[in-house]
Scaffold this active site. Structure first.
Site, PDB file in Angstrom:
ATOM      1  N   GLY A   9       0.856  -1.184   0.000  1.00 19.13           N
ATOM      2  CA  GLY A   9       0.000   0.000   0.000  1.00 19.13           C
ATOM      3  C   GLY A   9       0.891   1.233   0.000  1.00 19.13           C
ATOM      4  N   SER A  11       1.385   5.595  -0.410  1.00 19.00           N
ATOM      5  CA  SER A  11       0.680   6.831  -0.078  1.00 19.00           C
ATOM      6  C   SER A  11       1.165   8.045  -0.851  1.00 19.00           C
ATOM      7  CB  SER A  11       0.876   7.124   1.401  1.00 19.00           C
ATOM      8  OG  SER A  11       2.248   7.401   1.645  1.00 19.00           O
ATOM      9  N   VAL A  14       7.617   9.290   1.404  1.00 14.13           N
ATOM     10  CA  VAL A  14       8.891   8.578   1.285  1.00 14.13           C
ATOM     11  C   VAL A  14       8.821   7.170   1.842  1.00 14.13           C
ATOM     12  CG1 VAL A  14      10.919  10.043   1.227  1.00 14.13           C
ATOM     13  CG2 VAL A  14       9.572   9.920   3.319  1.00 14.13           C
ATOM     14  N   SER A  16       6.553   4.763   2.107  1.00 15.97           N
ATOM     15  CA  SER A  16       6.062   3.662   1.287  1.00 15.97           C
ATOM     16  C   SER A  16       6.909   3.497   0.026  1.00 15.97           C
ATOM     17  CB  SER A  16       4.584   3.869   0.944  1.00 15.97           C
ATOM     18  OG  SER A  16       4.349   5.134   0.385  1.00 15.97           O
ATOM     19  N   CYS A 100      -9.099   2.818  10.667  1.00 19.00           N
ATOM     20  CA  CYS A 100      -8.729   2.713   9.255  1.00 19.00           C
ATOM     21  C   CYS A 100      -7.740   1.569   9.061  1.00 19.00           C
ATOM     22  CB  CYS A 100      -8.135   4.033   8.769  1.00 19.00           C
ATOM     23  SG  CYS A 100      -7.626   4.007   7.039  1.00 19.00           S
ATOM     24  N   GLY A 124       4.334   1.080   4.618  1.00 18.05           N
ATOM     25  CA  GLY A 124       5.512   1.805   5.089  1.00 18.05           C
ATOM     26  C   GLY A 124       5.451   2.188   6.555  1.00 18.05           C
ATOM     27  N   CYS A 196      -6.424  11.226   7.581  1.00 20.61           N
ATOM     28  CA  CYS A 196      -6.132  11.033   6.164  1.00 20.61           C
ATOM     29  C   CYS A 196      -7.059  11.801   5.229  1.00 20.61           C
ATOM     30  CB  CYS A 196      -6.101   9.557   5.825  1.00 20.61           C
ATOM     31  SG  CYS A 196      -7.459   8.616   6.537  1.00 20.61           S
TER      32      CYS A 196
END
Length: 361
Positions: A9, A11, A14, A16, A100, A124, A196
């Site tokens: 996954g 985003s 950095v 991930s 989440c 990450g 988010c």
RNA sequence: UGGGCCGUCGCCAAGCGGUUAAGGCAUCGGGUUUUGAUCCCGACAUACGUAGGUUCGAAUCCUUCCGGCCCAG
């Protein structure tokens, strides 16, 4: 190589991006998923999704990784947002990011990854998973300053068995170096924060779109009226900002903090000073206790550690069961401004054992 | 109506003849933080109720008026 398929996954940050790189180096067959959990037309303004996607594509291109884009907005709305609103309306302060992780990032996302033929997923996050004879443990990562186990404490054995956190043994500074050496556009990007779907600095405005706030009295512990609040739902326990109370004759020159909310009468109670006794509590009642491994009896009556916020103060504590199947967590060092709805997360040394929701004090 | 006191930043509040007019709270901006918060840093009165006067020089002394408070009535 193909049986080492993993879905990560991503985003746009950095963390991930570097995680992808690390997995690739370990010869995984890596594919990325960019999750969209919110329809941006519902937000106040800034649509960061498009911008995030640019960074994601940049990293995927540089690593030759296939990118999938999925929309879990419906799931997010139903499983997290509605609950979030419900809790807020009751005067609690829920933590949507924990939910989440539980329902989206490590449930719907894993199911989706499995459909794509992967039996492993990655993110990450700064956290560590350790396996011992088929049992999985969640542990604090090497970089204690970035420890995100607080947000992950609801995970269970099944989920943990499928997750890899590539950053578990990396410091953030190392991650940034790797990002730079890979020439990722995100290497010096500002970290995104806030819930988010809202982004930073818009919380009050956002929440007022969904909950009606009515003005009411602000009082001190002697029931003296000190002012008027714009709405009790704007505030949370321990909050200082936005109360708007200036200097008052014969009072100390200290800032004011919310220590109690009276929903029924729409009253906000405040006290002065960050260490005011009214903000401190040694015993918290916890509901919805979840334990990562074993059952809840394993956490009773022994000296453990807990914290009531991400990267928060660590408390030595003892946990007991209540007659109504909740738990009491007692700490010698008082909890500062515990807010109902927030999570208390339990640790034993490096291990995150689980946690629950603060219900009252 | 007599007597007394007081009017300095949105709020509290120092200053009592020469200060760049303290400080705190609030507010705003930034930093830290994948929740809400907290925390940290920075900004924030050419201006001292009004009008005159004294003085080389006044927020600081005098007078006028305006406003508020307290005690007498």
């Amino acid at each position: 190589m193909n049986n080492k398929k993993i879905i990560i996954g991503v985003s746009g940050g950095v963390d991930s991006a570097v995680s992808m790189k690390l997995l690739k180096d370990q010869e995984y067959n890596v594919e990325a998923i960019f999750m969209k959990n919110w329809d941006e037309d519902d937000t106040i303004d800034v649509c960061t999704v498009k911008e995030d996607l640019v960074y994601v594509e940049d990293a995927c291109n540089k690593l030759s990784i296939k990118l999938h884009t999925v929309n879990f907005s419906d799931e997010y709305w139903n499983n997290i947002f509605l609950d979030f609103l419900e809790k807020y309306k009751k005067g609690h302060t829920p933590n949507p990011d924990i939910l989440c992780n539980k329902y989206i990032k490590f449930k719907v996302f894993i199911e989706y990854a499995e459909k794509l033929g992967a039996n492993k997923v990655a993110t990450g996050h700064y956290a560590k998973i350790v396996e011992n004879n088929g049992t999985f443990f969640l542990e604090r990562p090497k970089d204690k300053k970035k420890d995100q186990t607080y947000f992950l404490h609801t995970l269970d054995q099944n989920q943990l068995s499928k997750i890899i956190f590539p950053l578990s043994n990396f410091y953030k500074s190392e991650v940034k170096k790797i990002a730079k050496s890979c020439n990722f556009a995100s290497y010096n990007r500002k970290e995104s924060m806030g819930i988010c779907f809202i982004g930073n600095k818009k919380f009050k405005k956002f929440i007022s779109n969904y909950i009606n706030n009515m003005p009411g009295d602000i009082l001190d512990d002697n029931e003296n009226i000190l002012g008027t609040h714009k709405g009790i739902f704007y505030t949370t326990i321990g909050q200082r900002e936005g109360i708007g109370i200036g200097g008052i004759k014969n009072k100390k020159n200290l800032p004011w903090y919310v220590y109690k909310k009276d929903l029924v009468n729409n009253k906000l109670y405040i006290c002065q000073g960050n260490n005011n006794k009214l903000l401190l509590h040694n015993k918290l009642k916890i509901n919805d206790m979840h334990v990562i491994q074993g059952d809840t009896n394993t956490i009773l009556n022994k000296r453990l550690e807990c914290q009531i916020r991400h990267l928060g103060e660590k408390h030595q504590c003892f946990i007991n069961k209540t007659t109504d199947n909740s738990f009491f967590v007692e700490s010698f060092l008082p909890f500062k401004s515990p807010a109902s709805g927030q999570s208390l997360v339990i640790y034993e040394n490096e291990k995150c054992l689980g946690g629950g929701i603060i219900t009252n004090v």
